[in-house]
Design a protein around this motif. Structure first.
Motif, mmCIF file in Angstrom:
data_model
loop_
_atom_site.group_PDB
_atom_site.id
_atom_site.type_symbol
_atom_site.label_atom_id
_atom_site.label_comp_id
_atom_site.label_asym_id
_atom_site.label_seq_id
_atom_site.Cartn_x
_atom_site.Cartn_y
_atom_site.Cartn_z
ATOM 1 N N VAL A 54 -80.062 -35.294 81.983
ATOM 2 C CA VAL A 54 -80.230 -35.763 83.361
ATOM 3 C C VAL A 54 -80.592 -37.240 83.316
ATOM 4 N N TYR A 55 -79.978 -38.018 84.222
ATOM 5 C CA TYR A 55 -80.234 -39.464 84.293
ATOM 6 C C TYR A 55 -80.764 -39.825 85.676
ATOM 7 N N LYS A 107 -82.336 -41.910 80.860
ATOM 8 C CA LYS A 107 -82.144 -40.510 80.485
ATOM 9 C C LYS A 107 -83.495 -39.789 80.555
ATOM 10 N N GLU A 112 -76.256 -33.808 84.940
ATOM 11 C CA GLU A 112 -75.041 -34.597 84.721
ATOM 12 C C GLU A 112 -74.224 -34.039 83.566
ATOM 13 N N LYS A 113 -74.937 -33.540 82.545
ATOM 14 C CA LYS A 113 -74.265 -32.958 81.386
ATOM 15 C C LYS A 113 -74.938 -31.644 81.025
#
Length: 306
Positions: A9-10, A15, A54-55
């Motif tokens: 998560v950013y 990060k 996000e990823k």
């Protein structure tokens, strides 16, 4: 119950979570611990479906959490900032009625449970007062009650004991323990590790977006070397340090916090007696304690439990 797979998560290119993976089992009471900005609250918000990574992926009971996952939300209670999570222009009981409606509960059937919780947290007599007249601790109690009604499968709590006095905190811990004994899962972020040790059977330690330790309270304690801690308030830290270097102590770490020095040692009583005898003119105050949960934020960790 929850599974994180390579989650990042950013926030503003920073990060906050760094490729994190971990599992939480149904029926556990889990403490997410670490310093401010370490990623624990972000992880809690991902579980609550208030953020999307996000990823990577976050799963709830093997279902991928998505923005529109209302079925998952109906099984979850979330405690986030009682100053912002209750309506100030409604009374406490009106706030609880509203929460019952949002959870699709029959308020008449829940009333007995709500009255019980209000009495247990010693706020029943104030139930008809407007929230705007409540203290922070009183708002905390109302939000805790709103989380406990309706028998959710999991309760997610972000620092739920803030503003509570010792008696109220003990009662809140007991209510959460009773909920867990009836099959509920509890996940808590909290800075006071002594509070968490009373209830949690599992801990995840976050640091700079990574999980550096995972285990029981005993595992966390064993991650810090040494037997115990000597706390010292000195007249002059530099002069005390010089004298300390000349002594035959078994001190393995020295940390400073505010006006105190914390000395981690492998021979607690020997070093305490030696320092007290040899440095009496250099110190205002000296005390000792066996290594405890309050020390894990102070000293360097010896090893990873992952």
């Amino acid at each position: 119950m929850y599974r994180f797979e390579n989650v990042s998560v950013y926030f503003n290119d920073k990060k906050v979570l760094n490729n994190v993976s971990f599992n939480i089992k149904t029926g556990d009471v889990v403490g997410l611990i670490g310093k401010n900005g370490s990623g624990k609250t972000t992880s809690l918000k991902l579980m609550a479906n208030l953020l999307i990574a996000e990823k990577g992926n976050v799963y709830y009971n093997d279902r991928l959490i998505k923005c529109d996952d209302t079925d998952m939300l109906s099984e979850t209670s979330v405690f986030l900032d009682p100053e912002r999570s209750v309506y100030w222009r409604l009374s406490a009981i009106e706030n609880l009625k509203r929460m019952a409606v949002l959870k699709h509960l029959d308020y008449k059937k829940e009333k007995e449970r709500i009255d019980f919780l209000l009495k247990e947290l010693q706020i029943y007599e104030n139930k008809d007062e407007y929230i705007m007249n409540y203290s922070k601790g009183m708002k905390t109690k109302i939000l805790l009650i709103s989380c406990l009604i309706g028998n959710p499968k999991v309760i997610l709590l972000d620092e739920p004991f803030a503003g509570l006095d010792y008696e109220a905190k003990s009662k809140a811990v007991q209510l959460l323990s009773d909920y867990n004994k009836n099959g509920g899962t509890v996940i808590i972020t909290e800075h006071n590790l002594l509070d968490l040790r009373r209830i949690c059977n599992q801990f995840f330690w976050f640091e700079k977006g990574n999980i550096i330790l995972n285990g029981t309270a005993e595992d966390i304690l064993q991650s810090i070397p040494g037997e115990g801690v000597i706390e010292v308030i000195c007249r002059d830290n530099r002069e005390f340090a010089k004298k300390l270097d000349s002594l035959n102590t078994h001190i393995i770490q020295v940390k400073r916090k505010d006006d105190r020095l914390y000395l981690l040692t492998t021979t607690l009583t020997y070093d305490f007696d030696l320092i007290r005898r040899s440095c009496s003119d250099d110190i205002y105050h000296i005390e000792i304690h066996i290594k405890g949960m309050e020390d894990v934020y102070i000293f360097d960790k010896e090893m990873s439990m992952l």
